[in-house]
Each structure stands twice: as structure tokens, then as C-alpha cells.
Scaffold this active site. Structure first.
Site, PDB file in Angstrom:
ATOM      1  N   SER A 178       0.848  -1.201   0.000  1.00 28.62           N
ATOM      2  CA  SER A 178       0.000   0.000   0.000  1.00 28.62           C
ATOM      3  C   SER A 178       0.878   1.245   0.000  1.00 28.62           C
ATOM      4  O   SER A 178       0.402   2.349  -0.311  1.00 28.62           O
ATOM      5  CB  SER A 178      -0.933   0.001   1.213  1.00 28.62           C
ATOM      6  OG  SER A 178      -0.223  -0.296   2.404  1.00 28.62           O
ATOM      7  N   ASP A 201       5.672  -6.984   2.504  1.00 29.82           N
ATOM      8  CA  ASP A 201       4.940  -7.433   1.319  1.00 29.82           C
ATOM      9  C   ASP A 201       5.904  -7.682   0.163  1.00 29.82           C
ATOM     10  O   ASP A 201       6.749  -6.814  -0.133  1.00 29.82           O
ATOM     11  CB  ASP A 201       3.969  -6.335   0.874  1.00 29.82           C
ATOM     12  CG  ASP A 201       2.531  -6.623   1.277  1.00 29.82           C
ATOM     13  OD1 ASP A 201       2.196  -7.793   1.536  1.00 29.82           O
ATOM     14  OD2 ASP A 201       1.748  -5.658   1.312  1.00 29.82           O
ATOM     15  N   GLU A 237      -9.047  -9.925   3.612  1.00 31.94           N
ATOM     16  CA  GLU A 237      -9.390  -8.535   3.286  1.00 31.94           C
ATOM     17  C   GLU A 237     -10.752  -8.460   2.600  1.00 31.94           C
ATOM     18  O   GLU A 237     -11.001  -9.155   1.603  1.00 31.94           O
ATOM     19  CB  GLU A 237      -8.318  -7.908   2.378  1.00 31.94           C
ATOM     20  CG  GLU A 237      -8.658  -6.450   2.025  1.00 31.94           C
ATOM     21  CD  GLU A 237      -7.507  -5.636   1.454  1.00 31.94           C
ATOM     22  OE1 GLU A 237      -6.367  -6.140   1.420  1.00 31.94           O
ATOM     23  OE2 GLU A 237      -7.781  -4.483   1.046  1.00 31.94           O
TER      24      GLU A 237
HETATM   25  O1  KIV Z   1      -0.390  -3.442   1.612  1.00 27.49           O
HETATM   26  C1  KIV Z   1      -1.095  -3.415   2.632  1.00 27.49           C
HETATM   27  O2  KIV Z   1      -1.187  -2.412   3.342  1.00 27.49           O
HETATM   28  C2  KIV Z   1      -1.834  -4.617   2.978  1.00 27.49           C
HETATM   29  C3  KIV Z   1      -2.815  -4.549   4.106  1.00 27.49           C
HETATM   30  C4  KIV Z   1      -4.021  -3.812   3.687  1.00 27.49           C
HETATM   31  C5  KIV Z   1      -3.146  -5.887   4.649  1.00 27.49           C
HETATM   32  O3  KIV Z   1      -1.668  -5.619   2.351  1.00 27.49           O
END
Ligand code: KIV
Length: 304
Positions: free
Chosen positions: A59, A97, A196
């Protein structure tokens, strides 16, 4: 898991989050608090707030890099952000991520990318999205010794192929498909799974057979924990907020007001004031003025 010392001010009673402590929280029904962070100050805030897990989410593409989706963020950009977060964290678990395009091609690609996050950013674990081929990728990364968090339901990296940024699993069949993905990721060895944007009733139907911690975002109160995006919960991000976002502060307006006040002070000669400057002994000032005058009275050729 990082072995760095706890930062000054960390209560000695607060232990580091471990995979065992997360499992214990689930077993005891103690909710797990997870938040995203993207840099040193946001990590320090998450540390001071005492959350259990910090996610360096992709994100970041939207919240800190200004893209419209999570897709464009690169591994190098994520590594820089994750490394900064690591420097601000000691007790929460750091999950990073893997960005879109960095793990889908092959197990080898997935393992190599995950290793970069461990080696460069000292990540405790990585997160990948979707079931399907991501289950094989998760198994490969775990076999290489790196813990993996799964992510099902609304998977923003592939939003285009699942009908956009909309909740998933709204029919029984769709919910069953999400459930199958979650079970497959659990069987592959994921230590936790993000749900999600899934209807609350669907989540509640799935939870009894999930033995790993489930962290929800827009999946209702029945999960083992919750995650929110730092900029959303603090009211810093200006873009569209999903219905599951709860704003715990509205910091954007006071931040703009503070920068506006600063700019007005500069323009009105109200900043800086004497207390913002550094002093110089009067004798030194006089000597300096003499030296300057001398230089202009007897200019050296190279100083003209
Ligand atoms: O990238 C992110 O912030 C996420 C969360 C919303 C779980 O994957």
C-alpha cells in the site's frame, strides 16, 4: 527474528512478538494488533504504540509514493522502505509485502525475492497475495526457511482480475473459493493469513477450521486480529477510504495548518526569531567585520 537491542523507553516487560506468541494469542483469544508502516518515524510510532505486527505493505505505492494502485511499487523501493522500518522497530514482528511481479513467475523468483527482504531489511517474514499459484510459492519460500503470511479475499495486486476494489466472497460459492485458498495457504505452512474485505458472516463460517492466526481488514470482528493502514487510521491519506477504515485521528488538516502557518510566518518576517538563531560574541563579530572590510579594501585577485 531480529536480535537487535530494544530501543530506549521500551518497557522491559514487553517481549518481542514471535511466531509462538502469535499462536498463543490466538489460542487465548487475545486479539492481534497489526498496522502498516513505511519509514523510520512511522515504525517508531508503531513500536511506541506496542502493536504486535508491523507490515511494510505494498500500500506504500499509494500512501507514500502517490500511485493509484499497489501494482507499480518495485522490490528496490520496498526494500528501502522496509530497511527504514527495521531501524525503528524492535518488539513487533516485521512482515514485508512482496510486491506485484516479484514472486509469481517461479518458485525460484519467489525465494530469491523473499531472501532479499530478509538479507537487506532483516524482515521476520514476507507476505504474498492470493491462493492458486501463490500456494506453491508460499511452500517454496517456507522451505527456504522464510516464514510467509498469506492474503486472501480482496487482493489489491490482482484487483483488475477480480472485478476491482470490491469485497470478495459475497455468494456462498465465492466465499468457498476464498476458504479453499485460505486452507491451502494454511496447509502450505503459512504462519498467518490476512482476510481482506470479506463479509463478516463468511469470515465467521471459515474461522473454526483455521488453526493459524487470521488477521482481518474489513472481514468483521471474528478474526484473530486486525490490520489497518497507518495513513488511513491517522487521517493523513487524502484518497478514497474503504468502508472498513476507522479514522482514529484527522492529522491531515492540522499538518496542512502547521505548514501554512510556517509559510505565512516566513513571508511576514515572523520566523525566525532571535531564539531560533546562534549567538556570536560581540568581539568576534567586530573582528569578522574588520576582516571583511580588509578583504574588500585589499582584494586578492582570486577573490574578486
Ligand atoms: O499493503 C497493505 O497495506 C496490505 C494490508 C491492507 C493488509 O496488504
Amino acid at each position: 527474528m531480529s536480535s537487535r537491542p530494544l530501543p530506549a523507553g521500551t518497557p522491559p516487560s514487553r517481549p518481542r512478538t514471535t511466531f509462538a506468541s502469535l499462536a498463543a494469542q490466538k489460542a487465548k483469544g487475545e486479539p492481534i494488533a497489526m498496522v502498516t508502516a513505511y519509514d523510520y518515524p512511522s515504525a517508531q510510532i508503531a513500536e511506541a504504540a506496542g502493536v504486535d505486527i508491523v507490515l511494510v505493505g505494498d500500500s506504500a505505492a499509494m500512501t507514500v509514493l502517490g500511485h493509484d494502485t499497489t501494482v507499480p511499487v518495485t522490490v528496490d523501493e520496498m526494500l528501502m522502505l522496509a530497511s527504514a522500518v527495521r531501524r525503528g522497530l524492535s518488539t513487533p514482528m516485521l512482515v514485508a509485502d512482496l510486491p506485484f511481479g516479484s514472486y509469481e513467475v517461479s518458485d525460484e523468483q519467489a525465494v530469491a525475492t523473499a531472501q532479499r527482504f530478509v538479507k537487506t531489511a532483516d524482515a521476520d517474514a514476507v507476505k504474498i497475495e492470493r491462493g492458486g499459484s501463490s500456494v506453491t510459492r508460499a511452500r517454496a519460500i517456507i522451505a527456504a526457511g522464510i516464514p510467509v503470511m498469506g492474503h486472501v479475499g480482496l487482493t489489491p495486486q490482482t484487483a483488475a482480475s477480480i472485478g476491482g476494489y470490491r469485497s470478495q466472497g459475497r455468494t456462498a460459492e465465492e466465499a468457498l473459493a476464498v476458504y479453499d485458498d485460505a486452507l491451502a495457504l494454511q496447509n502450505a505452512g503459512c504462519f498467518a493469513i490476512v482476510f481482506e474485505a470479506i463479509p463478516t458472516a463468511a469470515t465467521d463460517s471459515m474461522m473454526p477450521r483455521l488453526s493459524v492466526p487470521v488477521i482481518g481488514i474489513g472481514a468483521g470482528p471474528g478474526t484473530d486480529g486486525q490490520v489497518l493502514v497507518f495513513h488511513d487510521l491517522l487521517g493523513i491519506y487524502d484518497g478514497h477510504a474503504a468502508r472498513f477504515v476507522k479514522r482514529y485521528a484527522e492529522l491531515r488538516a492540522p499538518m496542512i495548518a502547521a505548514v501554512t502557518a510556517y509559510a505565512e510566518d516566513v513571508r511576514a518576517h515572523r520566523y525566525p526569531q532571535p531564539e531560533h538563531g546562534y549567538g556570536m560574541a560581540a568581539a568576534e563579530t567586530a573582528r569578522l567585520q574588520g576582516l571583511i572590510a580588509e578583504r574588500f579594501d585589499h582584494p586578492r585577485p582570486w577573490a574578486i
